[in-house]
Design an enzyme around this catalytic site. Structure first.
Site, PDB file in Angstrom:
ATOM      1  N   LYS A 166       0.838  -1.203   0.000  1.00 22.09           N
ATOM      2  CA  LYS A 166       0.000   0.000   0.000  1.00 22.09           C
ATOM      3  C   LYS A 166       0.873   1.253   0.000  1.00 22.09           C
ATOM      4  O   LYS A 166       2.093   1.180   0.193  1.00 22.09           O
ATOM      5  CB  LYS A 166      -0.911  -0.007   1.229  1.00 22.09           C
ATOM      6  CG  LYS A 166      -0.169  -0.010   2.553  1.00 22.09           C
ATOM      7  CD  LYS A 166      -1.116  -0.134   3.730  1.00 22.09           C
ATOM      8  CE  LYS A 166      -0.332  -0.134   5.041  1.00 22.09           C
ATOM      9  NZ  LYS A 166      -1.217  -0.189   6.213  1.00 22.09           N
TER      10      LYS A 166
ATOM     11  N   ARG B 223     -10.036  -0.144  16.009  1.00 21.43           N
ATOM     12  CA  ARG B 223     -10.019   0.746  14.852  1.00 21.43           C
ATOM     13  C   ARG B 223     -10.970   0.207  13.790  1.00 21.43           C
ATOM     14  O   ARG B 223     -11.944   0.861  13.433  1.00 21.43           O
ATOM     15  CB  ARG B 223      -8.588   0.887  14.313  1.00 21.43           C
ATOM     16  CG  ARG B 223      -8.449   1.884  13.163  1.00 21.43           C
ATOM     17  CD  ARG B 223      -7.017   1.992  12.681  1.00 21.43           C
ATOM     18  NE  ARG B 223      -6.517   0.731  12.123  1.00 21.43           N
ATOM     19  CZ  ARG B 223      -5.298   0.577  11.612  1.00 21.43           C
ATOM     20  NH1 ARG B 223      -4.439   1.590  11.625  1.00 21.43           N
ATOM     21  NH2 ARG B 223      -4.916  -0.591  11.120  1.00 21.43           N
TER      22      ARG B 223
ATOM     23  N   TYR C 205      15.884  30.381   7.110  1.00 21.91           N
ATOM     24  CA  TYR C 205      14.681  31.084   7.546  1.00 21.91           C
ATOM     25  C   TYR C 205      14.593  31.125   9.068  1.00 21.91           C
ATOM     26  O   TYR C 205      14.795  30.124   9.753  1.00 21.91           O
ATOM     27  CB  TYR C 205      13.434  30.385   7.002  1.00 21.91           C
ATOM     28  CG  TYR C 205      13.198  30.591   5.522  1.00 21.91           C
ATOM     29  CD1 TYR C 205      12.965  31.862   5.001  1.00 21.91           C
ATOM     30  CD2 TYR C 205      13.186  29.512   4.652  1.00 21.91           C
ATOM     31  CE1 TYR C 205      12.741  32.047   3.646  1.00 21.91           C
ATOM     32  CE2 TYR C 205      12.955  29.681   3.293  1.00 21.91           C
ATOM     33  CZ  TYR C 205      12.735  30.952   2.797  1.00 21.91           C
ATOM     34  OH  TYR C 205      12.506  31.129   1.455  1.00 21.91           O
TER      35      TYR C 205
ATOM     36  N   MET D 184      11.928  24.739   1.215  1.00 19.67           N
ATOM     37  CA  MET D 184      11.179  23.938   0.251  1.00 19.67           C
ATOM     38  C   MET D 184      12.075  23.104  -0.657  1.00 19.67           C
ATOM     39  O   MET D 184      11.772  21.946  -0.957  1.00 19.67           O
ATOM     40  CB  MET D 184      10.281  24.831  -0.603  1.00 19.67           C
ATOM     41  CG  MET D 184       9.408  24.056  -1.579  1.00 19.67           C
ATOM     42  SD  MET D 184       8.338  25.107  -2.581  1.00 19.67           S
ATOM     43  CE  MET D 184       7.178  25.697  -1.350  1.00 19.67           C
TER      44      MET D 184
END
EC number: 5.1.1.1
Length: 361
Positions: free
Chosen positions: A34, A129, A254, A302
């Site tokens: 998956k 679940r 940053y 990024m």
């Protein structure tokens, strides 16, 4: 020069499946592919998972991709089908399904199908679940046996909630409950996923479902996959695109979250959160450059991240940087970031090139 590339070692994949077979010799293997093969590439992984007897996926789209690529082995929808309209698709493509709730059972009872569907009844043995509760079990079994749209015999499965926590009794309790409920059943059963097959041999029933360990990533916090005898399948690399001198007291990136305590050299690596490398990676997270570990210095942006190469570094633009892989376990990187290896390998974006090697590729 390539930017970020994930190198996928298909020989390591096959080694890992052989290792699973060694550890669960009496069980058949349902290889869980998956989430795009845990970020490794669904079709390539399925094609080279030679030791797998079947495949497990989460979504019907994944199952259809496998069929379209020529996979003929059994495929199981681990979450089951989402709507009654999916059932004819399962029949047409010979896809098996989990049943875990009343709505799915009613859809099967009301459908008009050309041929029956293979069903795995999922039992909630304690994770709470998905799955039918123990008090619902006998009713579901009876109705599934009566349903003409369900192939016989039924199969049965459950899922552990804490198999990676070896000091908890939860897994023993779940195992005992599941074995008690399914005692005397005609169909095959599956209980163990990666942590279960590695640490709880009593959960190795007719089928095991290796997921993360098949890719050479450990489900445990305290042990790496290598320590368990498995090999990392993915190695994530990029390159230095700049080497800059930074003075003591100067900040990088940053927000100025890292300030150099000395004159040093900063390496800028062409990978960032746009490629799936987490922005949350803190200062000090290791990266390998030219065979040595260097720490992230400054906030991940990024398209780039920065590392402290050290004042005497001789690294040059174009040199390779490894974010995780053979020389740096993804489990270790995940621990620095406060996440798990599963998340790192599955979150790589389409900007990352996939390069497959080994096993005759």
């Amino acid at each position: 020069m390539k930017a970020a590339t994930a190198y996928i070692n298909l020989e390591a994949l096959q080694h890992n499946l052989q290792r699973v077979k060694q550890q669960a010799p009496e069980s058949k293997i349902m290889a869980v592919v998956k989430a795009n093969g845990y970020g490794h590439g669904l079709r390539h992984i399925a094609r080279h998972a030679l030791g797998a007897d079947a495949f497990g996926v989460a979504r019907i789209e994944e199952a259809l991709q496998l069929r379209a690529s020529g996979v003929v082995k059994p495929i199981l929808l681990l979450e089951g089908f989402y709507s009654p309209g999916d059932l004819p698709v399962l029949v047409t493509n010979n896809i098996q399904t989990v049943v875990h709730c009343e709505e799915q059972l009613q859809a099967l009872e009301q459908a008009q199908l050309e041929t029956p569907v293979m069903v795995w009844l999922k039992v909630d043995s304690g994770m709470h679940r998905l799955g039918v509760r123990p008090e619902q079990y006998q009713d579901f079994v009876a109705r599934l046996h009566q349903c003409e749209n369900v192939a016989k015999p039924l199969r049965y499965m459950s899922h552990f909630g804490c198999a990676d926590e070896l000091d908890k009794s939860t897994t023993v309790e779940q195992t005992e409950l599941f074995l008690s409920l399914t005692q005397g059943c005609q169909g095959e059963r599956s209980l163990a996923a990666s942590a279960g097959l590695l640490a709880w041999p009593q959960s190795q029933l007719e089928w095991v479902r290796p997921g993360i360990i098949m890719y050479g990533v450990s489900p445990f916090v305290e042990k790496s996959a290598v320590q368990l005898g498995y090999q990392p399948v993915m190695t994530l690399k990029s390159h230095l695109i700049a080497v800059r001198e930074v003075k003591a007291g100067e900040s990088v990136g940053y927000g100025g979250t890292w300030t150099s305590q000395r004159d040093t050299k900063i390496g800028v690596i062409a990978i960032g959160y746009g490629d799936g490398y987490p922005r949350t990676a803190p200062n000090g997270t290791p990266v390998v450059v030219n065979g040595r570990r260097v720490p992230i210095a400054g906030r991940v942006s990024m398209d780039m991240l920065t590392v402290d190469l050290g004042p005497d570094a001789c690294d040059r633009v174009g040199d390779e940087a490894m974010l995780w892989g053979n020389e740096l376990p993804v489990e270790e990187v995940a621990a620095h970031i406060g996440t798990i290896g599963y998340e790192l390998v599955t979150k790589l974006t389409s900007r990352v090139e996939m390069s497959y090697y080994g096993a005759g590729v």
